[in-house]
Scaffold this active site. Structure first.
Site, PDB file in Angstrom:
ATOM      1  N   GLU A  72     -25.803  71.134  60.691  1.00  0.00           N
ATOM      2  CA  GLU A  72     -24.670  70.361  61.203  1.00  0.00           C
ATOM      3  C   GLU A  72     -23.369  71.168  61.138  1.00  0.00           C
ATOM      4  O   GLU A  72     -22.281  70.601  61.114  1.00  0.00           O
ATOM      5  CB  GLU A  72     -24.553  69.042  60.435  1.00  0.00           C
ATOM      6  CG  GLU A  72     -25.763  68.154  60.689  1.00  0.00           C
ATOM      7  CD  GLU A  72     -25.673  66.772  60.038  1.00  0.00           C
ATOM      8  OE1 GLU A  72     -25.725  65.793  60.789  1.00  0.00           O
ATOM      9  OE2 GLU A  72     -25.555  66.685  58.809  1.00  0.00           O
TER      10      GLU A  72
ATOM     11  N   TYR B 171      -5.093  52.290  49.316  1.00  0.00           N
ATOM     12  CA  TYR B 171      -5.719  53.592  49.072  1.00  0.00           C
ATOM     13  C   TYR B 171      -6.517  54.060  50.282  1.00  0.00           C
ATOM     14  O   TYR B 171      -6.593  55.245  50.573  1.00  0.00           O
ATOM     15  CB  TYR B 171      -6.576  53.535  47.794  1.00  0.00           C
ATOM     16  CG  TYR B 171      -5.758  52.910  46.714  1.00  0.00           C
ATOM     17  CD1 TYR B 171      -4.708  53.630  46.139  1.00  0.00           C
ATOM     18  CD2 TYR B 171      -5.922  51.581  46.360  1.00  0.00           C
ATOM     19  CE1 TYR B 171      -3.876  53.041  45.218  1.00  0.00           C
ATOM     20  CE2 TYR B 171      -5.092  50.986  45.431  1.00  0.00           C
ATOM     21  CZ  TYR B 171      -4.070  51.713  44.859  1.00  0.00           C
ATOM     22  OH  TYR B 171      -3.231  51.124  43.970  1.00  0.00           O
TER      23      TYR B 171
ATOM     24  N   HIS C 296     -25.195  57.217  62.205  1.00  0.00           N
ATOM     25  CA  HIS C 296     -25.404  58.475  61.497  1.00  0.00           C
ATOM     26  C   HIS C 296     -24.617  58.501  60.171  1.00  0.00           C
ATOM     27  O   HIS C 296     -25.223  58.480  59.108  1.00  0.00           O
ATOM     28  CB  HIS C 296     -25.010  59.619  62.436  1.00  0.00           C
ATOM     29  CG  HIS C 296     -25.220  60.987  61.886  1.00  0.00           C
ATOM     30  ND1 HIS C 296     -25.241  62.105  62.679  1.00  0.00           N
ATOM     31  CD2 HIS C 296     -25.386  61.435  60.623  1.00  0.00           C
ATOM     32  CE1 HIS C 296     -25.431  63.175  61.935  1.00  0.00           C
ATOM     33  NE2 HIS C 296     -25.528  62.790  60.684  1.00  0.00           N
TER      34      HIS C 296
HETATM   35 ZN    ZN Z   1     -25.660  64.035  59.094  1.00  0.00          ZN
END
Ligand code: ZN
Length: 211
Positions: free
Chosen positions: A73, A120, A161
């Protein structure tokens, strides 16, 4: 911080994320910008068991020059770090709640339904969380899609994902990734309850005060 110190910190923070369940198996990867290139977690490595000497090193043109082969990736990190030169690190996780949010059907598929619950989240992640459409793992089309939103957003979700988030330093990128996961968890916990969201004024005040 020297390259060796960054390698040690990457091992330590990866282990910490893994041990607290932010990453399982070989999911997730982290990159760090160096003066002369980038450090990247290796392909098929577990964040819980990184070895400082085996961490992948890439030169400024993203060529692999040392350590194990980098994550598949890598293009996702390249898209973030090239589009956002002010950032020093990128964390990508498949953490449960942020990934769950990336799978939701929403009115606007380009935007995650993340309520502004805590200051936050606004401070560490930002006002909005864009969603990049689904791509098959490894599809280079994902890189262009990430670039199109990364210039204006430090964090995003890859549909079906998981989250990608950048920070000025390795530690701040990891902190932001944790904040994003916990904020997504709060959003699911509170889903069936009336909540007080931060107002536009509150959000603008936070962004003006904390950048
Ligand atoms: Zn991934």
């Amino acid at each position: 911080m020297s390259e060796n110190e960054l390698r040690e910190m990457l091992v330590m923070l990866g282990k910490s994320l893994f041990e607290r369940g932010y990453s399982v198996g070989t999911a997730g990867n982290i990159s760090v910008r160096l003066d002369d290139g980038f450090l990247m977690t290796p392909t098929n490595s577990s964040l819980g068991r990184l070895d400082a000497d085996s961490i992948s090193k890439l030169d400024r043109n993203w060529n692999h020059i040392g350590g194990d082969k980098p994550t598949k990736e890598v293009f996702l990190h390249r898209a973030m770090l090239e589009t956002r030169p002010q950032e020093g690190a990128v964390v990508h996780l498949h953490s449960t709640y942020a990934t769950a949010m990336s799978c939701l059907t929403t009115q606007d598929q380009r935007q995650a339904p993340m309520p502004a619950l805590t200051p936050y989240f606004i401070m560490r992640v930002g006002r909005a969380l864009p969603v990049v459409p689904y791509f098959r793992p490894g599809d280079p089309g994902m890189e262009e899609s990430i670039r199109s939103v990364a210039s204006t957003h430090r964090a995003l979700l890859l549909a079906n994902h998981g989250p990608v988030i950048a920070g000025a330093t390795l530690e701040s990128a990891v902190n932001a990734a944790e904040e994003l996961e916990e904020s997504a968890r709060l959003a699911f916990v509170l889903k069936d309850h009336p909540v007080n969201e931060l107002s536009e004024d509150d959000i603008n005040d936070l962004l003006e005060t904390f950048g």
